[in-house]
Motif scaffolding. Structure first.
Motif, PDB file in Angstrom:
ATOM      1  N   PHE A   8       0.824  -1.199   0.000  1.00  0.00           N
ATOM      2  CA  PHE A   8       0.000   0.000   0.000  1.00  0.00           C
ATOM      3  C   PHE A   8       0.867   1.262   0.000  1.00  0.00           C
ATOM      4  O   PHE A   8       0.577   2.225  -0.700  1.00  0.00           O
ATOM      5  CB  PHE A   8      -0.963   0.007   1.192  1.00  0.00           C
ATOM      6  CG  PHE A   8      -1.960   1.113   1.108  1.00  0.00           C
ATOM      7  CD1 PHE A   8      -2.984   1.074   0.178  1.00  0.00           C
ATOM      8  CD2 PHE A   8      -1.851   2.220   1.926  1.00  0.00           C
ATOM      9  CE1 PHE A   8      -3.886   2.105   0.062  1.00  0.00           C
ATOM     10  CE2 PHE A   8      -2.752   3.263   1.825  1.00  0.00           C
ATOM     11  CZ  PHE A   8      -3.774   3.198   0.894  1.00  0.00           C
ATOM     12  N   MET A   9       1.967   1.240   0.779  1.00  0.00           N
ATOM     13  CA  MET A   9       2.873   2.386   0.784  1.00  0.00           C
ATOM     14  C   MET A   9       3.506   2.601  -0.589  1.00  0.00           C
ATOM     15  O   MET A   9       3.635   3.740  -1.039  1.00  0.00           O
ATOM     16  CB  MET A   9       3.961   2.207   1.842  1.00  0.00           C
ATOM     17  CG  MET A   9       3.505   2.559   3.230  1.00  0.00           C
ATOM     18  SD  MET A   9       4.801   2.391   4.472  1.00  0.00           S
ATOM     19  CE  MET A   9       6.105   3.397   3.826  1.00  0.00           C
ATOM     20  N   ILE A  49       9.897  14.787   6.082  1.00  0.00           N
ATOM     21  CA  ILE A  49       8.786  14.134   5.389  1.00  0.00           C
ATOM     22  C   ILE A  49       8.891  14.257   3.871  1.00  0.00           C
ATOM     23  O   ILE A  49       8.900  13.255   3.164  1.00  0.00           O
ATOM     24  CB  ILE A  49       7.441  14.680   5.912  1.00  0.00           C
ATOM     25  CG1 ILE A  49       7.298  14.318   7.392  1.00  0.00           C
ATOM     26  CG2 ILE A  49       6.274  14.149   5.095  1.00  0.00           C
ATOM     27  CD1 ILE A  49       6.169  14.983   8.111  1.00  0.00           C
ATOM     28  N   PHE A  50       8.960  15.482   3.363  1.00  0.00           N
ATOM     29  CA  PHE A  50       8.903  15.672   1.910  1.00  0.00           C
ATOM     30  C   PHE A  50      10.057  14.988   1.178  1.00  0.00           C
ATOM     31  O   PHE A  50       9.836  14.161   0.297  1.00  0.00           O
ATOM     32  CB  PHE A  50       8.869  17.162   1.553  1.00  0.00           C
ATOM     33  CG  PHE A  50       8.711  17.393   0.079  1.00  0.00           C
ATOM     34  CD1 PHE A  50       7.461  17.362  -0.497  1.00  0.00           C
ATOM     35  CD2 PHE A  50       9.813  17.600  -0.738  1.00  0.00           C
ATOM     36  CE1 PHE A  50       7.300  17.555  -1.863  1.00  0.00           C
ATOM     37  CE2 PHE A  50       9.671  17.788  -2.095  1.00  0.00           C
ATOM     38  CZ  PHE A  50       8.411  17.767  -2.666  1.00  0.00           C
ATOM     39  N   TRP A  51      11.289  15.351   1.526  1.00  0.00           N
ATOM     40  CA  TRP A  51      12.433  14.814   0.771  1.00  0.00           C
ATOM     41  C   TRP A  51      12.570  13.302   0.903  1.00  0.00           C
ATOM     42  O   TRP A  51      12.820  12.632  -0.109  1.00  0.00           O
ATOM     43  CB  TRP A  51      13.719  15.554   1.141  1.00  0.00           C
ATOM     44  CG  TRP A  51      13.663  16.995   0.737  1.00  0.00           C
ATOM     45  CD1 TRP A  51      13.711  18.083   1.557  1.00  0.00           C
ATOM     46  CD2 TRP A  51      13.498  17.519  -0.594  1.00  0.00           C
ATOM     47  NE1 TRP A  51      13.591  19.247   0.824  1.00  0.00           N
ATOM     48  CE2 TRP A  51      13.461  18.925  -0.503  1.00  0.00           C
ATOM     49  CE3 TRP A  51      13.371  16.937  -1.854  1.00  0.00           C
ATOM     50  CZ2 TRP A  51      13.302  19.757  -1.611  1.00  0.00           C
ATOM     51  CZ3 TRP A  51      13.210  17.763  -2.953  1.00  0.00           C
ATOM     52  CH2 TRP A  51      13.181  19.147  -2.827  1.00  0.00           C
ATOM     53  N   PRO A  52      12.395  12.702   2.078  1.00  0.00           N
ATOM     54  CA  PRO A  52      12.454  11.233   2.133  1.00  0.00           C
ATOM     55  C   PRO A  52      11.347  10.563   1.302  1.00  0.00           C
ATOM     56  O   PRO A  52      11.599   9.554   0.639  1.00  0.00           O
ATOM     57  CB  PRO A  52      12.286  10.909   3.624  1.00  0.00           C
ATOM     58  CG  PRO A  52      12.809  12.116   4.325  1.00  0.00           C
ATOM     59  CD  PRO A  52      12.390  13.270   3.452  1.00  0.00           C
ATOM     60  N   CYS A  53      10.139  11.123   1.314  1.00  0.00           N
ATOM     61  CA  CYS A  53       9.036  10.522   0.546  1.00  0.00           C
ATOM     62  C   CYS A  53       9.273  10.652  -0.954  1.00  0.00           C
ATOM     63  O   CYS A  53       8.899   9.770  -1.724  1.00  0.00           O
ATOM     64  CB  CYS A  53       7.699  11.162   0.925  1.00  0.00           C
ATOM     65  SG  CYS A  53       7.096  10.676   2.555  1.00  0.00           S
ATOM     66  N   TYR A  54       9.892  11.748  -1.364  1.00  0.00           N
ATOM     67  CA  TYR A  54      10.161  11.936  -2.792  1.00  0.00           C
ATOM     68  C   TYR A  54      11.503  11.350  -3.216  1.00  0.00           C
ATOM     69  O   TYR A  54      11.883  11.429  -4.374  1.00  0.00           O
ATOM     70  CB  TYR A  54      10.054  13.415  -3.186  1.00  0.00           C
ATOM     71  CG  TYR A  54       8.652  13.758  -3.599  1.00  0.00           C
ATOM     72  CD1 TYR A  54       8.223  13.583  -4.915  1.00  0.00           C
ATOM     73  CD2 TYR A  54       7.722  14.213  -2.672  1.00  0.00           C
ATOM     74  CE1 TYR A  54       6.938  13.858  -5.291  1.00  0.00           C
ATOM     75  CE2 TYR A  54       6.429  14.494  -3.036  1.00  0.00           C
ATOM     76  CZ  TYR A  54       6.034  14.320  -4.353  1.00  0.00           C
ATOM     77  OH  TYR A  54       4.737  14.586  -4.726  1.00  0.00           O
ATOM     78  N   GLY A  55      12.224  10.747  -2.292  1.00  0.00           N
ATOM     79  CA  GLY A  55      13.497  10.114  -2.623  1.00  0.00           C
ATOM     80  C   GLY A  55      13.341   8.783  -3.325  1.00  0.00           C
ATOM     81  O   GLY A  55      14.272   8.286  -3.938  1.00  0.00           O
ATOM     82  N   LYS A  60      13.086   4.697   3.765  1.00  0.00           N
ATOM     83  CA  LYS A  60      13.320   5.969   4.455  1.00  0.00           C
ATOM     84  C   LYS A  60      12.030   6.688   4.833  1.00  0.00           C
ATOM     85  O   LYS A  60      12.065   7.830   5.265  1.00  0.00           O
ATOM     86  CB  LYS A  60      14.179   6.879   3.587  1.00  0.00           C
ATOM     87  CG  LYS A  60      15.575   6.329   3.394  1.00  0.00           C
ATOM     88  CD  LYS A  60      16.446   7.270   2.636  1.00  0.00           C
ATOM     89  CE  LYS A  60      17.832   6.654   2.484  1.00  0.00           C
ATOM     90  NZ  LYS A  60      18.747   7.499   1.797  1.00  0.00           N
ATOM     91  N   THR A  61      10.907   6.018   4.648  1.00  0.00           N
ATOM     92  CA  THR A  61       9.631   6.648   4.987  1.00  0.00           C
ATOM     93  C   THR A  61       8.755   5.670   5.756  1.00  0.00           C
ATOM     94  O   THR A  61       9.087   4.509   5.898  1.00  0.00           O
ATOM     95  CB  THR A  61       8.929   7.185   3.723  1.00  0.00           C
ATOM     96  OG1 THR A  61       7.839   8.005   4.109  1.00  0.00           O
ATOM     97  CG2 THR A  61       8.452   6.062   2.827  1.00  0.00           C
TER      98      THR A  61
END
Length: 163
Positions: A8-9, A49-55, A60-61
């Protein structure tokens, strides 16, 4: 459950808008949707939050970080005048937020990440006319209960006070 939390993630990460679009909506959120208070300070949000999720690296999230990101996108989208009023994409982001928080429902963590995600979700509920307002209060009671169980360390490590 149809999908494991990891599956799901991954689906949620793959459904994120482009980085440029997300940055624009987050600027709108912090410029117009946080007139009373910020649940997460902008610099902290971007770093944690933002940079790890968009990495692109799922390790990392967490579900809570993704839920906070989607909640911020949906609230920012509701305040973005370039989008149609109550744009369908904001509703989709709201539903993803709720699903990400609920994937961990059986194991509520008393962490700052979890409290932030649930508190942001509480801001979304009044924007969804089909959800009774009582659900917001019910969800908020979970956030308060989690916050009450968080202890502030006496030395070393990050310190925060939940009020």
């Amino acid at each position: 459950m149809l999908f494991s939390p990891t599956e799901f993630m991954l689906m949620a990460m793959n459904n994120l808008p482009s980085k440029g679009t997300a940055l624009q909506i987050i600027e709108t959120y912090y410029g117009y949707a946080t007139y009373a208070y910020d649940i997460i300070a902008k610099e902290d949000f971007m770093d944690r939050i933002f940079w790890p999720c968009y990495g692109g690296d799922i390790s990392k999230t967490t579900s809570y970080k993704l839920a906070s990101l989607y909640a911020t996108l949906s609230l920012g989208g509701l305040h973005d005048l370039s989008l149609p009023i109550y744009a369908p994409v904001t509703r989709e982001w709201m539903e993803i937020t709720q699903s990400l928080v609920m994937t961990t429902f059986g194991s509520w963590e008393s962490s700052l990440e979890a409290i932030e995600a649930v508190a942001l979700q509480c801001l979304i509920f009044p924007s969804r006319p089909e959800i009774e307002l009582s659900k917001t209060y019910y969800q908020l009671s979970f956030a308060i209960k989690m916050a009450q169980s968080v202890s502030v360390p006496s030395s070393g490590g990050p310190k925060f006070i939940v009020v």
